[in-house]
Design an enzyme around this catalytic site. Structure first.
Site, PDB file in Angstrom:
ATOM      1  N   LYS A  11      42.140  97.779 116.580  1.00 21.29           N
ATOM      2  CA  LYS A  11      41.597  99.134 116.767  1.00 21.29           C
ATOM      3  C   LYS A  11      42.626 100.084 117.407  1.00 21.29           C
ATOM      4  CE  LYS A  11      36.761  97.592 117.034  1.00 21.29           C
ATOM      5  NZ  LYS A  11      35.482  97.672 117.803  1.00 21.29           N
ATOM      6  N   TYR A  51      31.000 101.458 109.247  1.00 16.28           N
ATOM      7  CA  TYR A  51      30.052 101.194 110.331  1.00 16.28           C
ATOM      8  C   TYR A  51      28.641 101.685 110.006  1.00 16.28           C
ATOM      9  CZ  TYR A  51      33.403  99.445 113.820  1.00 16.28           C
ATOM     10  OH  TYR A  51      34.290  98.685 114.534  1.00 16.28           O
ATOM     11  N   ASN A 114      37.511  98.294 122.409  1.00 15.94           N
ATOM     12  CA  ASN A 114      37.596  96.858 122.677  1.00 15.94           C
ATOM     13  C   ASN A 114      38.565  96.129 121.741  1.00 15.94           C
ATOM     14  OD1 ASN A 114      36.041  96.937 120.413  1.00 15.94           O
ATOM     15  ND2 ASN A 114      34.243  95.945 121.297  1.00 15.94           N
ATOM     16  N   HIS A 117      38.012  94.361 115.812  1.00 14.93           N
ATOM     17  CA  HIS A 117      36.776  94.130 115.058  1.00 14.93           C
ATOM     18  C   HIS A 117      36.892  92.789 114.364  1.00 14.93           C
ATOM     19  CE1 HIS A 117      33.510  94.588 112.145  1.00 14.93           C
ATOM     20  NE2 HIS A 117      34.348  94.059 111.285  1.00 14.93           N
ATOM     21  N   GLU A 128      33.482  93.426 103.775  1.00  9.49           N
ATOM     22  CA  GLU A 128      34.465  94.199 104.543  1.00  9.49           C
ATOM     23  C   GLU A 128      35.882  94.037 103.967  1.00  9.49           C
ATOM     24  OE1 GLU A 128      31.859  94.049 108.679  1.00  9.49           O
ATOM     25  OE2 GLU A 128      33.776  92.990 108.619  1.00  9.49           O
TER      26      GLU A 128
HETATM   27  P1  ADP Z   1      31.125  93.571 117.808  1.00  9.16           P
HETATM   28  O1  ADP Z   1      32.344  94.436 117.515  1.00  9.16           O
HETATM   29  O2  ADP Z   1      31.367  92.640 118.954  1.00  9.16           O
HETATM   30  O3  ADP Z   1      30.610  92.862 116.570  1.00  9.16           O
HETATM   31  P2  ADP Z   1      28.898  95.448 117.516  1.00  9.16           P
HETATM   32  O4  ADP Z   1      28.922  95.117 116.055  1.00  9.16           O
HETATM   33  O5  ADP Z   1      27.587  95.327 118.222  1.00  9.16           O
HETATM   34  O6  ADP Z   1      29.960  94.563 118.321  1.00  9.16           O
HETATM   35  O7  ADP Z   1      29.397  96.928 117.739  1.00  9.16           O
HETATM   36  C1  ADP Z   1      30.429  97.481 116.940  1.00  9.16           C
HETATM   37  C2  ADP Z   1      31.383  98.245 117.834  1.00  9.16           C
HETATM   38  O8  ADP Z   1      30.692  99.365 118.393  1.00  9.16           O
HETATM   39  C3  ADP Z   1      31.901  97.477 119.054  1.00  9.16           C
HETATM   40  O9  ADP Z   1      32.977  96.617 118.766  1.00  9.16           O
HETATM   41  C4  ADP Z   1      32.307  98.613 119.967  1.00  9.16           C
HETATM   42  O10 ADP Z   1      33.568  99.182 119.575  1.00  9.16           O
HETATM   43  C5  ADP Z   1      31.192  99.623 119.705  1.00  9.16           C
HETATM   44  N1  ADP Z   1      30.081  99.477 120.649  1.00  9.16           N
HETATM   45  C6  ADP Z   1      29.175  98.477 120.701  1.00  9.16           C
HETATM   46  N2  ADP Z   1      28.288  98.670 121.683  1.00  9.16           N
HETATM   47  C7  ADP Z   1      28.626  99.837 122.277  1.00  9.16           C
HETATM   48  C8  ADP Z   1      28.110 100.603 123.367  1.00  9.16           C
HETATM   49  N3  ADP Z   1      27.029 100.199 124.040  1.00  9.16           N
HETATM   50  N4  ADP Z   1      28.727 101.759 123.688  1.00  9.16           N
HETATM   51  C9  ADP Z   1      29.818 102.191 123.008  1.00  9.16           C
HETATM   52  N5  ADP Z   1      30.368 101.532 121.961  1.00  9.16           N
HETATM   53  C10 ADP Z   1      29.784 100.360 121.605  1.00  9.16           C
HETATM   54 MG    MG Z   2      29.863  93.733 114.819  1.00 12.59          MG
END
Ligand code: ADP
Ligand code: MG
Length: 140
Positions: A11, A51, A114, A117, A128
């Site tokens: 990212k 997304y 974070n 992905h 994807e």
């Molecule tokens: P992951 O990436 O661990 O699969 P998710 O699919 O739930 O997590 O969420 C997609 C992305 O959205 C996350 O990697 C993060 O960048 C963002 N995200 C998730 N939860 C939050 C939140 N509460 N606030 C802000 N951004 C979030």
């Molecule tokens: Mg996810």
């Protein structure tokens, strides 16, 4: 067990801090092979489409803004049980909850920024991968 494929994104928070190599090294050290990779600037439409499953979540707009705030590196990873292997080395979504030694624990900035992905199922991995790569760009 035969090798499977999953999809990864490094990212913008990580590419901006010059961590493409470090993150990729952690993926490789976890037993994953990079079989396709390209650095791209996602368009807003591309990020919204990617997304779309999160479009009703309150953070959707900010997530899209973040994902187009700089270049990303999209990758296809291959290995035994690649999807789960990648999720394991990524760590929990919120770096505060991520286990030591995981990418998100070691390099992520926040729950949003974070660093990586990873697909959450083999079915989504296939979708994807096809969203960003043609089959002839993937060389195992
Ligand atoms: P992951 O990436 O661990 O699969 P998710 O699919 O739930 O997590 O969420 C997609 C992305 O959205 C996350 O990697 C993060 O960048 C963002 N995200 C998730 N939860 C939050 C939140 N509460 N606030 C802000 N951004 C979030
Ligand atoms: Mg996810």
């Amino acid at each position: 067990m035969a090798a499977t494929r999953t999809f990864s994104i490094i990212k913008p928070d990580a590419t901006k801090r010059n961590l493409t190599g470090k993150v990729t090294q952690m993926l490789e050290d976890a037993g994953l092979r990079v079989v396709a990779s390209k650095r791209i600037q996602m368009t807003r439409a591309q990020a919204e489409g990617f997304y779309a499953v999160h479009s009703e979540r309150p953070f959707f707009g900010e997530l899209v803004d973040f994902m187009i705030s700089g270049p990303v590196v999209v990758q296809v990873l291959e290995g035994e049980n690649a999807m789960q292997r990648n999720r394991d080395i990524m760590g929990a979504t919120n770096p505060a909850d991520a286990a030591p030694g995981t990418i998100r624990k070691e390099v992520a900035e926040s729950i949003e920024a974070n660093s990586v992905h990873g697909s959450d199922s083999d079915e989504n991995a296939a979708i994807e991968i096809a969203y960003f790569f043609n089959e002839d760009e993937i060389v195992g």
